[in-house]
Design an enzyme around this catalytic site. Structure first.
Site, PDB file in Angstrom:
ATOM      1  N   ASP A   1       0.838  -1.193   0.000  1.00 32.31           N
ATOM      2  CA  ASP A   1       0.000   0.000   0.000  1.00 32.31           C
ATOM      3  C   ASP A   1       0.876   1.248   0.000  1.00 32.31           C
ATOM      4  O   ASP A   1       1.995   1.225  -0.509  1.00 32.31           O
ATOM      5  CB  ASP A   1      -0.925  -0.045   1.223  1.00 32.31           C
ATOM      6  CG  ASP A   1      -2.305   0.501   0.926  1.00 32.31           C
ATOM      7  OD1 ASP A   1      -2.425   1.726   0.722  1.00 32.31           O
ATOM      8  OD2 ASP A   1      -3.268  -0.287   0.886  1.00 32.31           O
TER       9      ASP A   1
ATOM     10  N   HIS B   1      -3.903   5.836   3.541  1.00 30.66           N
ATOM     11  CA  HIS B   1      -4.603   4.627   3.094  1.00 30.66           C
ATOM     12  C   HIS B   1      -3.973   3.360   3.644  1.00 30.66           C
ATOM     13  O   HIS B   1      -4.657   2.494   4.207  1.00 30.66           O
ATOM     14  CB  HIS B   1      -4.631   4.601   1.573  1.00 30.66           C
ATOM     15  CG  HIS B   1      -5.499   3.526   0.991  1.00 30.66           C
ATOM     16  ND1 HIS B   1      -5.037   2.274   0.668  1.00 30.66           N
ATOM     17  CD2 HIS B   1      -6.816   3.538   0.668  1.00 30.66           C
ATOM     18  CE1 HIS B   1      -6.026   1.552   0.161  1.00 30.66           C
ATOM     19  NE2 HIS B   1      -7.119   2.297   0.149  1.00 30.66           N
TER      20      HIS B   1
ATOM     21  N   ASN C   1     -13.893  -0.200  -6.809  1.00 30.10           N
ATOM     22  CA  ASN C   1     -14.976   0.670  -6.326  1.00 30.10           C
ATOM     23  C   ASN C   1     -15.717   1.411  -7.428  1.00 30.10           C
ATOM     24  O   ASN C   1     -16.143   2.537  -7.226  1.00 30.10           O
ATOM     25  CB  ASN C   1     -14.409   1.708  -5.349  1.00 30.10           C
ATOM     26  CG  ASN C   1     -13.802   1.063  -4.120  1.00 30.10           C
ATOM     27  OD1 ASN C   1     -14.209  -0.012  -3.706  1.00 30.10           O
ATOM     28  ND2 ASN C   1     -12.817   1.718  -3.541  1.00 30.10           N
TER      29      ASN C   1
ATOM     30  N   SER D   1     -11.240  -1.571  -0.472  1.00 25.40           N
ATOM     31  CA  SER D   1      -9.940  -1.520   0.207  1.00 25.40           C
ATOM     32  C   SER D   1     -10.080  -1.865   1.678  1.00 25.40           C
ATOM     33  O   SER D   1      -9.178  -2.440   2.285  1.00 25.40           O
ATOM     34  CB  SER D   1      -9.337  -0.116   0.105  1.00 25.40           C
ATOM     35  OG  SER D   1      -8.676   0.065  -1.107  1.00 25.40           O
TER      36      SER D   1
END
Length: 896
Positions: A331, A363, A452, A514
């Protein structure tokens, strides 16, 4: 019933199940990266950081009637750049596209008079027909009342036409008013695929009123898999070239043009796979508030209770809680200063040559915090692998795949990837797929977010890589989240709306797949703490088979097998299967060897996969048995390997086996098997001169049959032709098929100038090995037969023609085998409205005429450029037509 083609249950190599990667945990020393690997990772870090650009584009989204476009999620531009015509065609303004993307577009001529800045005239001429191209117009629209709208390319042509019409009796000119906000585009609208070609972009999705682009070759970097050919990057214009020692090359260029040129050149080399280093981004939806209060059970995520993590941990023994399990979070990094990570963080790495403990974006910290939250009280550790920029949240295929490899080689038991990239075709990154495949072969459970965009996962990578667990998102009411992707790749669903977790300097709520993905990663880690020797297949099977079924009964596109729920399991009841359930060792008599292939036959039904390892035990590839056999092709001659049989209980003892050396046939006519042609003659270089049946001597025929390819995929019921190059000796060429029930082979043309031509006819879905033997040497081809989908493809090349030249559209339509449709087939598609076609230029550049047999004919008319617009099953494409009077008329259009 669970979906047959998904992980853990498929028996077809095309599905490449996670079960195919089943094996026990590798020995500690086998997971360590070699010095050569570490050097490669260091070079990856350097090349990515040296050429990094913060303004990489991930997506440019146009919607009909809306101003500007969404560029990386932000609105840019004030002109309407996307319109839908009366015929339902989606057209894009090149000028607006250039404005919102910052691309260079050819400057228009200076406007001498402000009244002509729209470069458009409205002409009322009820008595005199107006042909716009006669007056320099590039597009003309007319209605039945005699009103003509003429669009020009520059102000000078507009003014000249205005002056001409002013002198004509019976013609009234209506000057266009100045544009209002939001402005209409002031240049000619063209199809989306033409825009993509003009500006070097790729269409990643398109529907009736919107289209999404991504930038091609923007990293100016290629990843090349060339195990048999040494690639000298400088020969292709690369300014930097690195290699990992296994045939993977990374080539860096200074310009997009050089990158594209090298891509095209390398793509033509047989046995070489080349791809651009695509830009990835994180997968996060809009920030959400809490879905429910979680304080009553001491977890920040409401998902802890929904997936049964709280109950599982409460039932664990003290010994089980001490078992260390490592979850690698690929990430934006993990903020090491956060109190939630005390004693939980291992030393990580940044594939961008940055600091993996710095995460301004937040994130990665949120994702890692969710894993820590759901595994509190256990010895689950976080391995930060920074593959996305800690500020922008962007990364590349190279950073992601290298991160997977690094994590697998540095002790990761589970890998979580809450990131994605869209591709224009339903295919994955070969390099990332290879990395995931090797990680799973190294006994790592890999988990990824579905995406998404509230669309199918078909065009999302790594989500649709078959070997990993793909996770969709649900809310606290067990409904699929409004943003969540869905589709054939989804394995499980998990909480992903209003998830509270750590962020730098505090806590925050986030929503997205996520956030769902680390719930599954944490569940896999918790199972691993109780079953430290369980295979990846075992862990995956436990999670999917014990999930809470939602939606349609069994597997479905929204929830996969269901919502992961550890409450359906008990850590005290689970036990590792006894060793007696492991498959037996593969025996040498069942192994067929050539210089480049190992084929294992007569595998028992208990064997779910076979793993090929190098001589040191490092996993290289996984295959799923088909009809009791597997084949590993493209290997190096005279090389030692290990092969092991696997199932969910573990792997067999390894069998050491070597490929054969490249045989050098002496070519003597001593009666040796395979050399029965008395006309064969040996040349000084060892090759054979044969005299085929047609009496033509073909020189330079070597004993090793040269085939077109080592693998091919065709549809059931179709056929595929291949050549045994430079060889017409069909009397001595022996072709065999591993399973005649799946496919058959017949001679198609013994006298083809290039060699003996054979045809493979597909009978049923499956995988077969085609062996072609000649003079004691054998070449092989692996053929995968997939169910026919009935899809069609279009030839979208550009065509150049003179006025009067023509071509027939039926010749552009092909089935999934690449065969042109007959006129009768085209007519059937037209009658059922499956195929639609029309002219985007209203007949001003060329005419479009339907022929009696149902085909369409394009006839060049006036100088200019236009497009023939197609629609097949809702998919739209176009062919660019350029008409030039100075082109020598040939009667037929030619590719431009």
């Amino acid at each position: 019933m669970k979906r047959k083609t998904k992980q853990f249950f498929a028996a077809v190599l095309a599905a490449c199940i996670l079960g195919a990667a089943s094996m026990p945990v590798a020995a500690a020393d086998s997971t360590q990266s070699s010095p050569a690997n570490e050097k490669f990772y260091e070079q990856v870090q350097n090349v990515i950081s040296d050429y990094w650009q913060d303004d990489y584009d991930t997506e440019i989204h146009f919607t009909a009637g809306k101003a500007g476009a969404q560029v990386n999620g932000k609105t840019v531009g004030n002109q309407i750049g996307c319109e839908v015509t009366e015929d339902g065609d989606l057209l894009i303004s090149a000028e607006t596209f250039a404005e919102v993307t910052g691309e260079v577009k050819e400057e228009k001529a200076e406007v001498p008079d402000s009244q002509f800045q729209t470069m458009r005239l409205a002409v009322q001429s009820p008595e005199i027909p107006i042909l716009g191209s006669d007056y320099g117009a590039v597009q003309t629209v007319e209605d039945t009342s005699g009103l003509y709208i003429l669009q020009f390319d520059n102000a000078e042509d507009t003014q000249a036409a205005y002056e001409t019409f002013s002198s004509m009796e019976g013609v009234e000119i209506i000057r266009e008013e100045q544009p209002t906000e939001p402005e209409k585009s002031d240049d000619t609208l063209v199809p989306a695929d033409a825009i993509a070609e003009e500006f070097g972009y790729e269409i990643v999705s398109q529907d009736k009123d919107s289209v999404t682009f991504t930038k091609s070759f923007q990293t100016m970097r290629l990843i090349v898999d060339s195990p048999k050919h040494i690639i000298n990057g400088s020969e292709y214009g690369a300014v930097q070239s690195i290699e990992d020692g296994t045939g993977i090359y990374v080539l860096q260029f200074e310009s997009v043009a050089d990158t594209k040129a090298a891509y095209e050149s390398l793509s033509e080399i047989s046995g070489v796979i080349v791809e651009e280093d695509r830009v990835f981004s994180l997968e996060e939806a809009a920030t959400a508030e809490a879905e429910m209060d979680t304080q009553q059970f001491n977890y920040r995520s409401w998902g802890a209770k929904r997936i049964g993590a709280d109950q599982w941990i409460a039932n664990m023994t003290p010994e089980q809680k001490k078992q260390e399990v490592v979850v690698a979070v690929l990430d934006t990094g993990v903020s090491s200063s956060h109190t939630d990570f005390r004693g939980k963080l291992l030393d990580g790495v940044s594939m961008l040559d940055k600091d993996p403990s710095f995460d301004q974006h937040s994130h990665g910290t949120h994702v890692a915090g969710t894993v820590v939250d759901l595994t509190q009280g256990t010895n689950v550790k976080i391995l930060p692998v920074q593959v996305l920029d800690p500020v922008t949240g962007k990364g590349t295929t190279l950073s992601a795949a290298s991160g997977v490899q690094w994590a697998s080689q540095h002790g990761a038991d589970v890998i979580n990837m809450s990131l994605t990239a869209r591709t224009g075709v339903a295919s994955t990154s070969h390099y990332l797929d290879r990395a995931v495949n090797q990680a799973v072969a190294n006994q790592v459970v890999v988990v990824a977010a579905a995406g998404n965009a509230a669309t199918k996962t078909d065009f999302y990578c790594p989500a649709h890589i078959p070997e990993l667990l793909c996770v969709s998102a649900i809310d606290s009411k067990d409904q699929l989240a409004s943003f969540s992707n869905y589709g054939a790749a989804v394995d499980l669903a998990a909480p992903g709306v209003g998830i509270q977790s750590a962020v730098p300097n505090g806590y925050g709520y986030k929503s997205g797949t996520s956030m769902a993905s680390p719930h599954v990663a944490a569940a896999a880690a918790l199972v691993k703490t109780v079953l430290p020797d369980a295979t990846s297949l075992k862990i995956g099977s436990l999670l999917t088979e014990n999930s809470d079924d939602l939606g349609d009964a069994g597997w479905d596109e929204k929830y996969g097998s269901g919502v992961v729920n550890l409450a359906n399991l008990s850590p005290t009841d689970l036990q590792n299967p006894p060793d007696s359930q492991k498959p037996n060792k593969i025996i040498l008599s069942n192994v067929e060897r050539t210089a480049t292939r190992l084929t294992i036959h007569r595998l028992s039904a208990r064997v779910t996969s076979v793993i090929l390892k190098d001589s040191s035990g490092k996993p290289l590839s996984i295959q799923t048995p088909v009809n009791g056999s597997v084949a590993f092709i493209g290997l190096s001659s005279s090389t030692s390997y290990q092969v092991v049989a696997c199932n969910d209980s573990g792997e067999s003892e390894p069998l050491s086996v070597s490929t054969k050396s490249q045989s050098k046939n002496s070519g003597s006519s001593s009666g040796k098997k395979g050399n029965r042609n008395p006309s064969n003659e040996q040349k000084d270089d060892g090759s054979i001169v044969t005299k085929p049946a047609d009496g033509v001597v073909s020189e330079g025929v070597t004993n090793l049959p040269k085939l077109d390819t080592s693998s091919v995929q065709i549809a059931s019921g179709s056929s595929y032709s291949f050549l045994v190059h430079d060889n017409h000796d069909i009397a001595n060429i022996q072709v065999t098929v591993s399973d005649p029930q799946i496919a058959s082979v017949s001679i198609e043309d013994a006298n083809d100038s290039r060699g003996a031509k054979y045809r493979i006819t597909a009978k049923a879905a499956g995988i077969v090995q085609i062996d072609v033997a000649y003079q004691g040497a054998t070449s092989s081809m692996q053929v995968e037969i997939v169910p026919a989908k009935g899809s069609l493809t279009l030839d979208t090349s550009s065509y150049l023609m003179a006025p009067g030249d023509s071509y027939v559209i039926g010749s552009l339509l092909k089935d999934e085998n690449g065969d042109a449709l007959t006129p009768e087939q085209v007519q059937e598609l037209i009658d059922t409205e499956t195929f639609k076609v029309h002219d985007s230029r209203m007949g001003s550049i060329f005419d479009l005429v339907q022929l009696e047999n149902g085909n369409f004919q394009v006839i060049g008319k006036n100088e200019g450029t236009g497009y023939v617009l197609y629609e097949i099953n809702g998919v739209r494409a176009s062919v660019k037509i350029t008409v030039q009077p100075d082109v020598a008329a040939q009667g037929q259009a030619v590719r431009n």
